[in-house]
Design an enzyme around this catalytic site. Structure first.
Site, PDB file in Angstrom:
ATOM      1  N   CYS A  97       0.448  -0.932  -0.264  1.00 13.57           N
ATOM      2  CA  CYS A  97       0.621  -0.039   0.343  1.00 13.57           C
ATOM      3  C   CYS A  97       1.124   1.175   0.053  1.00 13.57           C
ATOM      4  O   CYS A  97       0.806   1.955   1.330  1.00 13.57           O
ATOM      5  CB  CYS A  97      -0.887  -0.542   1.386  1.00 13.57           C
TER       6      CYS A  97
ATOM      7  N   GLU B 251     -24.005   4.312   0.426  1.00 12.65           N
ATOM      8  CA  GLU B 251     -23.692   2.548   0.958  1.00 12.65           C
ATOM      9  C   GLU B 251     -21.964   1.948   0.675  1.00 12.65           C
ATOM     10  O   GLU B 251     -22.375   0.494   1.455  1.00 12.65           O
ATOM     11  CB  GLU B 251     -25.038   2.568   0.055  1.00 12.65           C
TER      12      GLU B 251
END
Length: 439
Positions: free
Chosen positions: A95, A409
């Site tokens: 990352c 969502e």
């Protein structure tokens, strides 16, 4: 003042209910807007992670407090150690976003630049964390009492129990945050982020925005190619601020400088030359790169929540050995569980329990048939990829299959994945520590 009861037989009752619902919605938007305005006013931008989490401000507040506490508040580990451990954790998943961020923070905290040449140049104490780092990141169920004993054995390079607990919490926090970063696409789409001159005084953190304070630090950044902004700033933010941001960015681009970005929530200014040195190749901090997630298969190694749970065991242990962190972590778990979902609590529970299941954690009182009933195959593939393979060197993640989902969502799903993974790693690590303590 109009007082509305729950049961009303006339139209005013319906109108009152609509007003109450609208007030609640506006209140949530206002909380997100306040965080947005404070970040913009001091730093000239919203870091990508905060932009995503701002759609759930009640969770964002809890996340910011916890992260700030782990990285900057009282604890047995020095700041440079904390950021180097974060680098090690993020590197396991390649990352670059988090590696570069904590590289900048490490240098700011007075860390030795030589350590950034690779894991082999770090102090032996930090190198000794490498094994438990890779195990927690990829196969946490392998974490055992022997790993803890090896780190705590007597000698000049040994760890204290308090230091180890903070290190373990930090490792688990960064591993799970990698899942969120890749799930939201933050690591694959860097955003140039200018800094506004004459910002607020240094030494302040964005987490204080959640507490109602008004200043936030300017952040260091990590290198990226000049690219257009991935998304527009929140429409609720002051137009004047956006104009200042644009002007600052144009001035820097005319000078031909590379703009640097980071998702850090806390920091002050850095010199441009110092910022340019904050890029680091994640592979430098990895040993045994072939070690990765393997399907959990051995049923005799299942961690049954009835035998070791966060509520009954993990919370009290971590809170005793690392003061107050248990309360902060527990608030994160409760905050994500309380987030409203259009798909209902059953689906949230299915996502949470499915992630724990693939990590070898089982609930005896849960019907796992619900997982197959509530989670379609595409969603299960996405959840497993984000939880177990958040790695920039692997093929792209399969997209979240629910096309009609609103952005908030989709973020909600990624938050559930992140927090479920965080708790899973903590359960295995804390169980191993418990076994060491009672042996």
């Amino acid at each position: 003042m109009i007082i509305c009861t729950k049961k009303m037989d006339y139209r005013l009752g319906t109108q009152c209910q609509r007003v109450q619902n609208q007030v609640k919605v506006n209140s949530e938007k206002e909380r997100a807007s306040v965080l947005c305005m404070k970040a913009l006013a001091s730093r000239g931008r919203l870091d990508s992670v905060s932009q995503h989490m701002a759609s759930h401000p009640q969770y964002l507040e809890s996340f910011l407090r916890t992260q700030h506490y782990i990285l900057f508040m009282d604890g047995p580990l020095p700041l440079q150690y904390r950021h180097y451990i974060a680098i090690m954790a993020a590197a396991r998943h390649h990352c670059s976003y988090l590696v570069s961020l904590h590289t900048a923070q490490f240098l700011r905290a007075g860390g030795e630049p030589l350590w950034l040449q690779g894991l082999e140049t770090a102090p032996p104490r930090l190198q000794h964390l490498d094994h438990i780092n890779k195990v927690l990141a990829h196969q946490p169920w392998l974490t055992s009492r022997s790993h803890i004993q090896a780190l705590l054995k007597s000698g000049e390079q040994c760890w204290s129990l308090a230091e180890l607990v903070q290190a373990v919490v930090l490792l688990a926090h960064c591993h799970s945050l990698c899942s969120f970063v890749f799930g939201c696409g933050t690591d694959t789409e860097p955003v140039p982020t200018p800094r506004i001159p004459h910002g607020t005084p240094p030494g302040y953190c964005l987490s204080d925005a959640a507490n109602g304070n008004t200043t936030v630090p300017l952040t260091p950044s990590v290198p990226s190619e000049r690219m257009p902004r991935r998304r527009s700033l929140d429409s609720s933010c002051d137009v004047a601020l956006r104009e200042r941001i644009q002007k600052s960015q144009e001035e820097k681009e005319r000078r031909g400088e590379r703009l640097l970005y980071s998702q850090t929530l806390l920091n002050t200014d850095m010199d441009e030359d110092e910022e340019m040195d904050c890029s680091a190749d994640p592979s430098r901090f990895i040993s045994d790169p072939e070690f990765g997630y393997q399907e959990f298969a051995r049923q005799d190694e299942v961690l049954r929540v009835q035998d070791y749970s966060w509520e009954d065991h993990g919370f009290s242990l971590v809170n005793r050995l690392y003061s107050d962190i248990g309360h902060l972590l527990d608030d994160r778990f409760r905050s994500v569980a309380a987030l409203p979902s259009p798909h209902g609590p059953d689906l949230q529970r299915a996502i949470w329990n499915y992630i724990h299941c693939i990590y070898g954690i089982r609930y005896d009182d849960y019907d796992y048939g619900e997982v197959n009933q509530l989670l379609e195959k595409g969603l299960k593939l996405y959840i497993k990829a984000v939880a177990c393979y958040p790695d920039a060197t692997k093929p792209p993640l399969c997209p979240l299959p629910w096309a009609p989902l609103k952005p908030a969502e989709k973020v909600h799903v990624n938050l559930l994945v992140m927090e479920a993974r965080l708790q899973a790693e903590l359960l295995y690590a804390l169980r191993a520590i418990t076994q060491y303590m009672i042996a």
